[in-house]
Design a protein around this motif. Sequence first.
Motif, mmCIF file in Angstrom:
data_model
loop_
_atom_site.group_PDB
_atom_site.id
_atom_site.type_symbol
_atom_site.label_atom_id
_atom_site.label_comp_id
_atom_site.label_asym_id
_atom_site.label_seq_id
_atom_site.Cartn_x
_atom_site.Cartn_y
_atom_site.Cartn_z
ATOM 1 N N GLU A 178 0.835 -1.205 0.000
ATOM 2 C CA GLU A 178 0.000 0.000 0.000
ATOM 3 C C GLU A 178 0.870 1.255 0.000
ATOM 4 O O GLU A 178 0.534 2.241 -0.656
ATOM 5 C CB GLU A 178 -0.939 0.031 1.206
ATOM 6 C CG GLU A 178 -1.861 1.254 1.161
ATOM 7 C CD GLU A 178 -2.894 1.270 2.282
ATOM 8 O OE1 GLU A 178 -2.902 0.340 3.099
ATOM 9 O OE2 GLU A 178 -3.682 2.237 2.323
ATOM 10 N N TYR B 47 1.890 1.754 -3.448
ATOM 11 C CA TYR B 47 0.735 2.258 -4.206
ATOM 12 C C TYR B 47 0.572 3.756 -3.996
ATOM 13 O O TYR B 47 0.403 4.518 -4.960
ATOM 14 C CB TYR B 47 -0.521 1.509 -3.773
ATOM 15 C CG TYR B 47 -1.807 2.208 -4.157
ATOM 16 C CD1 TYR B 47 -2.338 2.087 -5.426
ATOM 17 C CD2 TYR B 47 -2.475 3.017 -3.232
ATOM 18 C CE1 TYR B 47 -3.502 2.741 -5.780
ATOM 19 C CE2 TYR B 47 -3.636 3.671 -3.572
ATOM 20 C CZ TYR B 47 -4.152 3.534 -4.851
ATOM 21 O OH TYR B 47 -5.289 4.201 -5.197
ATOM 22 N N ARG B 48 0.605 4.194 -2.744
ATOM 23 C CA ARG B 48 0.398 5.625 -2.450
ATOM 24 C C ARG B 48 1.454 6.487 -3.143
ATOM 25 O O ARG B 48 1.172 7.580 -3.618
ATOM 26 C CB ARG B 48 0.455 5.876 -0.945
ATOM 27 C CG ARG B 48 -0.568 5.101 -0.129
ATOM 28 C CD ARG B 48 -1.935 5.700 -0.216
ATOM 29 N NE ARG B 48 -2.938 4.843 0.423
ATOM 30 C CZ ARG B 48 -4.209 4.812 0.102
ATOM 31 N NH1 ARG B 48 -4.667 5.583 -0.866
ATOM 32 N NH2 ARG B 48 -5.051 4.019 0.718
ATOM 33 N N GLU C 214 -9.195 4.448 -14.257
ATOM 34 C CA GLU C 214 -9.314 3.882 -12.912
ATOM 35 C C GLU C 214 -9.172 2.355 -12.949
ATOM 36 O O GLU C 214 -8.412 1.774 -12.162
ATOM 37 C CB GLU C 214 -10.662 4.265 -12.295
ATOM 38 C CG GLU C 214 -10.766 5.738 -11.961
ATOM 39 C CD GLU C 214 -12.094 6.072 -11.317
ATOM 40 O OE1 GLU C 214 -12.680 5.193 -10.662
ATOM 41 O OE2 GLU C 214 -12.560 7.210 -11.474
ATOM 42 N N GLN D 166 -6.025 0.083 -11.342
ATOM 43 C CA GLN D 166 -6.207 -1.033 -10.415
ATOM 44 C C GLN D 166 -5.596 -2.307 -10.987
ATOM 45 O O GLN D 166 -4.908 -3.057 -10.284
ATOM 46 C CB GLN D 166 -7.697 -1.242 -10.132
ATOM 47 C CG GLN D 166 -8.285 -0.153 -9.236
ATOM 48 C CD GLN D 166 -9.738 -0.415 -8.875
ATOM 49 O OE1 GLN D 166 -10.532 -0.775 -9.733
ATOM 50 N NE2 GLN D 166 -10.082 -0.229 -7.619
ATOM 51 N N ARG E 62 -10.993 9.036 -7.024
ATOM 52 C CA ARG E 62 -11.331 8.357 -5.758
ATOM 53 C C ARG E 62 -10.183 7.412 -5.421
ATOM 54 O O ARG E 62 -9.357 7.070 -6.275
ATOM 55 C CB ARG E 62 -12.639 7.580 -5.894
ATOM 56 C CG ARG E 62 -12.601 6.502 -6.944
ATOM 57 C CD ARG E 62 -13.962 5.866 -7.162
ATOM 58 N NE ARG E 62 -13.876 4.841 -8.185
ATOM 59 C CZ ARG E 62 -13.485 3.596 -7.955
ATOM 60 N NH1 ARG E 62 -13.166 3.230 -6.739
ATOM 61 N NH2 ARG E 62 -13.419 2.709 -8.934
ATOM 62 N N ASP E 63 -10.171 6.995 -4.173
ATOM 63 C CA ASP E 63 -9.105 6.095 -3.738
ATOM 64 C C ASP E 63 -9.338 4.713 -4.331
ATOM 65 O O ASP E 63 -10.390 4.113 -4.136
ATOM 66 C CB ASP E 63 -9.097 6.021 -2.206
ATOM 67 C CG ASP E 63 -7.853 5.306 -1.679
ATOM 68 O OD1 ASP E 63 -7.057 4.811 -2.514
ATOM 69 O OD2 ASP E 63 -7.680 5.260 -0.454
ATOM 70 N N LEU E 64 -8.368 4.215 -5.051
ATOM 71 C CA LEU E 64 -8.514 2.930 -5.727
ATOM 72 C C LEU E 64 -7.982 1.774 -4.891
ATOM 73 O O LEU E 64 -8.062 0.611 -5.309
ATOM 74 C CB LEU E 64 -7.760 2.964 -7.069
ATOM 75 C CG LEU E 64 -8.155 4.104 -8.021
ATOM 76 C CD1 LEU E 64 -7.288 4.070 -9.274
ATOM 77 C CD2 LEU E 64 -9.628 3.998 -8.392
ATOM 78 N N TRP E 65 -7.423 2.082 -3.733
ATOM 79 C CA TRP E 65 -6.754 1.051 -2.959
ATOM 80 C C TRP E 65 -7.722 -0.045 -2.503
ATOM 81 O O TRP E 65 -7.347 -1.232 -2.468
ATOM 82 C CB TRP E 65 -6.043 1.658 -1.756
ATOM 83 C CG TRP E 65 -5.432 0.590 -0.883
ATOM 84 C CD1 TRP E 65 -5.798 0.229 0.368
ATOM 85 C CD2 TRP E 65 -4.346 -0.293 -1.241
ATOM 86 N NE1 TRP E 65 -5.029 -0.819 0.810
ATOM 87 C CE2 TRP E 65 -4.125 -1.155 -0.157
ATOM 88 C CE3 TRP E 65 -3.560 -0.433 -2.397
ATOM 89 C CZ2 TRP E 65 -3.146 -2.141 -0.176
ATOM 90 C CZ3 TRP E 65 -2.578 -1.425 -2.413
ATOM 91 C CH2 TRP E 65 -2.381 -2.251 -1.309
ATOM 92 N N GLY F 298 -10.246 -1.469 -3.885
ATOM 93 C CA GLY F 298 -10.434 -2.507 -4.889
ATOM 94 C C GLY F 298 -9.197 -3.356 -5.082
ATOM 95 O O GLY F 298 -9.273 -4.569 -5.287
#
Lengths: 173, 232
Positions: A22, A25-26, A46, A50, B51-54, B56
């Motif tokens: 994470e 990711y950030r 989006e 992902q 939006r925050d994709l984390w 998912g």
Amino acid sequence: MAAHFETVDAKRAANGDHAAFERLYRDHVGRVYALCVRMVDEQSAEDLTQEIFIRAWNKLGTFKGDAQFGTWLHRLAVNHVLSRRETQRKREARNAGGELLARVMAPSRRSSGHALDLERAIHLLPERARDVFVLYDVEGYSHDEIAETLGVSVGTSKSQLHRARMLMRKHLD
Amino acid sequence: MSDYIAGELPAGTAGEMEAHLAECGGCRRTLEELRAVVAEAEALGPMAPPRDLWAGIAATIQAPLVPPHAQTKVIAFPGQAAAEARAREERTGRLSFSAPQLAAASIVLIAASSLATWLVGPGFGGGPLGFVDAMGSAGAVVAASDEAAPPELADELQALERTLEEARSVLDPNTVRILERNLAVIEQAIADSRLALQQDPENEFLARHLERVYERKLDFLREAARVAEWSD
């Protein structure tokens, strides 16, 4: 030092550490998302973002730390975008052609002023010229790297870049 | 002209270009405009997603038992346990899975929440990872999990669960422990996925993900039912 911490986090993530992943990711989501917007479109960005991070998670075992994690991730992102866009193009070829045109003409919601014009102008470029423009002028790839990534010659990469810049100049005029 | 901007022209050619630019106002203007395009492109930065994709991403990466590159760490039988299992199998004739079989089974173990009920039911409560403790009432968890199953899968899921409930006694306890340990992770992943979807119900990615998980669950139950038949 930041690169060192990223490599450590990448190794932790490769061993299943979600928190470490994470953090990665950030740190990188903004650049990956922007790449997706510019090379494909905002509507798909989006999902693509992902997918890229999930793919990165699945392939972390192949990250050896020879390059920076960001470089590794970005290469993975570009390859995934190219692959997915090819799939999308085949799908859209079976449908009406108007949808794609409508989408690329749509302005970015979050950009403003001249940046908006620039982002929109990028989407008006022909696909190959856009790829080279984004990778070279925005992302800082070399022509050698672009040629390898896109499967074209260095000369093609250079000519497409010049074509893209000339079109951008025209669009922004 | 782009080669000139990049400084990649041979010295002689660059000299000729500069000589021409000195005389040609149109080319000078074009060059300035191209340089401006390059400068603006280089200044483009990252974009924050709307939006925050984390959520998912997290839901998906937590769904598999382990990252694929580390998968064997979880599914591999510890050597001692494997030897004991083989010895027990020889003594009792009860069904046991080899490591390769478990590796294959792990592919379809994902989302086997109903099998969790089967495994952690009477006689299996509170496994080595405290599955029941961690998840609360196993029955409640599975009931809640089943509520989210696609309707077209529900009947077959229930039929397979009944078949497996009748066959659970033939499984080797060591096999059950391994399945239980994996299933605890799976159950948590299902719960996380559903929570993420509840928080972001319009997220098509999460909805598709949950649907795929249930399809894999069905595949697993079918496979497990076949294994149960072999043990009869």
